[in-house]
Design an enzyme around this catalytic site. Structure first.
Site, PDB file in Angstrom:
ATOM      1  CB  SER A  53      32.829  -3.562  31.840  1.00 53.01           C
ATOM      2  OG  SER A  53      32.015  -2.442  32.039  1.00 53.01           O
ATOM      3  CG  ASP A  81      31.192  -0.680  24.495  1.00 51.97           C
ATOM      4  OD1 ASP A  81      30.300  -0.178  25.199  1.00 51.97           O
ATOM      5  OD2 ASP A  81      32.033  -1.497  24.925  1.00 51.97           O
ATOM      6  CG  HIS A 131      29.822  -2.901  27.441  1.00 48.97           C
ATOM      7  ND1 HIS A 131      30.944  -2.098  27.506  1.00 48.97           N
ATOM      8  CD2 HIS A 131      29.650  -3.387  28.697  1.00 48.97           C
ATOM      9  CE1 HIS A 131      31.420  -2.089  28.737  1.00 48.97           C
ATOM     10  NE2 HIS A 131      30.654  -2.864  29.479  1.00 48.97           N
TER      11      HIS A 131
END
Length: 409
Positions: A182, A352, A385
């Site tokens: 991320s 995601d 995610h």
């Protein structure tokens, strides 16, 4: 005015929750009308003693000071569980927003990337960015000082990441592999685009890569970004944003009472429907996370959502930008300038909602001239995610392929 401020506070909390990964209150209200208030536990022994040595691994605690005075902690796992000393190059693991190095260690040793890499012979280093629990030191400031929180991810690029990479490189005398999740991917990409540290990097694995953000599908995130909510919080004097503060928990309780908001599904709303998280590890997660960040960092990310640009922090008027950058608008991080021969492993999830497939596609177009034998792209349709760092099957789905990539670079 008071009503506007309240709306601002409520809405920005929704934005800031986007990586409070695994939080129990996001999964279930436990049959109650009120949410529990979560307070941080005391882990004065540090990550090595609380999370690594308890699993039978050797661990070293290291400190590095950035050029702007932040004192960061790094943990080193120099051997596998068997005790065999690493015989492969170092790997630096960099967490994302609202996390610290614990995120790589929460599952069992055969499911957590930090342990898996060590058992595969790699010299594992775990980074912790400024403001997190074990990187809260500074040469002249304390976290209670507003000036302590005057940073965005620009500073993570130019100071934190640089300090950690240089430290590992100097300690080991070897180029290192890099793994980010991320926000940990964004700061690496920004650095690579400016030619920073590439002479010390063997390869980079980017899990849930974050670059362009303007196609994020979440209406709540877009709403918050478009009406400048984090900017309002900054104006009100809030420099640190800490999800574990009592007021934040009360704020979440208030949000959950708003008609149409289902707190049981907030994690899904913001990160996508994670398929493979081990729900039995939620209590362990809550014992350590989420970690604080700066409000300025959230403003910077919101700017990216609004514009789609990958640029330095925008100070809001030409005069201030001119003062900081010598030009009226912030300089951009040009993703097409990433060296074409830098080995990259990218893995994104089809579900995601933060590293959205459409934004990833735009980033891949930025890399259209990248050497084909230096770029591996792994898309996992069922992943969202959080699956990339806490999925119980991530070893088989992602990590084994990533390790094979490392072995060949």
């Amino acid at each position: 005015m008071a009503k506007k401020i309240l709306l601002t506070l409520l809405s920005i909390f929704l934005v800031c929750i986007l990586e409070a990964q695994g939080r129990k209150s996001l999964y279930s209200m436990n049959g109650k009308d009120e949410l529990p208030v979560f307070f941080p536990s005391d882990h004065s022994d540090g990550i090595c003693k609380s999370m690594v040595e308890t699993q039978g691994y050797k661990c070293e605690e290291h400190k590095v000071t950035t050029n702007d005075g932040f004192i960061l902690s790094l943990q080193r796992i120099p051997a596998g569980q068997s005790g065999k000393i690493a015989d492969k190059p170092p790997v630096l693991l960099q967490h994302g927003l609202f996390s610290d190095a614990m995120i790589w260690l929460f599952n069992s040793p055969d499911e957590s990337l930090g342990f898996i890499l060590a058992d595969n012979g790699y010299d594992v280093w775990l980074a912790n960015t400024r403001g997190t629990r074990y990187s809260s030191g500074h040469t002249s400031l304390t976290p209670s000082d507003k000036a302590y929180w005057e940073w965005s991810w620009d500073e993570l690029v130019s100071y934190d990441l640089k300090a950690c990479v240089e430290y590992v490189y100097n300690q080991t005398g070897q180029k290192l592999h890099y793994t980010g999740h991320s926000l940990g991917t964004l700061i690496a990409l920004a650095a690579f685009s400016e030619g920073e540290m590439v002479n010390m990097i063997r390869s980079a694995a980017l899990l849930s890569p974050i670059a362009h953000l303007n196609q994020i599908p979440s209406p709540a995130i877009k709403f918050a970004a478009n009406i400048f909510l984090a900017d309002d919080l900054y104006w009100l004097g809030l420099r640190e944003f800490n999800l574990k503060e009592q007021d934040a928990s009360k704020l979440l309780e208030g949000i959950c009472k708003i008609p149409g908001i289902n707190c049981a599904n907030l994690l899904t709303v913001f990160t996508g429907p994670n398929c493979c998280i081990n729900s039995t590890r939620i209590d362990v997660y809550l014992d350590h996370e989420p970690q604080p960040t700066s409000t300025k960092n959230l403003i910077h990310l919101a700017q990216m959502v609004r514009t789609g640009d990958i640029a330095m922090y925008n100070y809001g008027d030409q005069a201030q930008n001119m003062q900081h950058y010598g030009q009226a608008s912030p300089p951009v991080y040009d993703m097409t300038s990433i060296p074409n021969d830098l080995p990259l492993f990218l893995s994104n999830g089809g579900k995601d909602t933060l590293s959205d497939v459409n934004d990833v596609a735009v980033f891949l177009d930025d890399l259209k001239d990248h050497n084909k034998d230096k770029l591996v792209v792994l898309s996992i349709d069922e992943y969202a995610h959080v699956d990339f760092v806490m999925g119980v099957n991530a070893k088989q789905v992602v990590y084994e392929l990533m390790i094979d990539f490392f072995n060949h670079n």
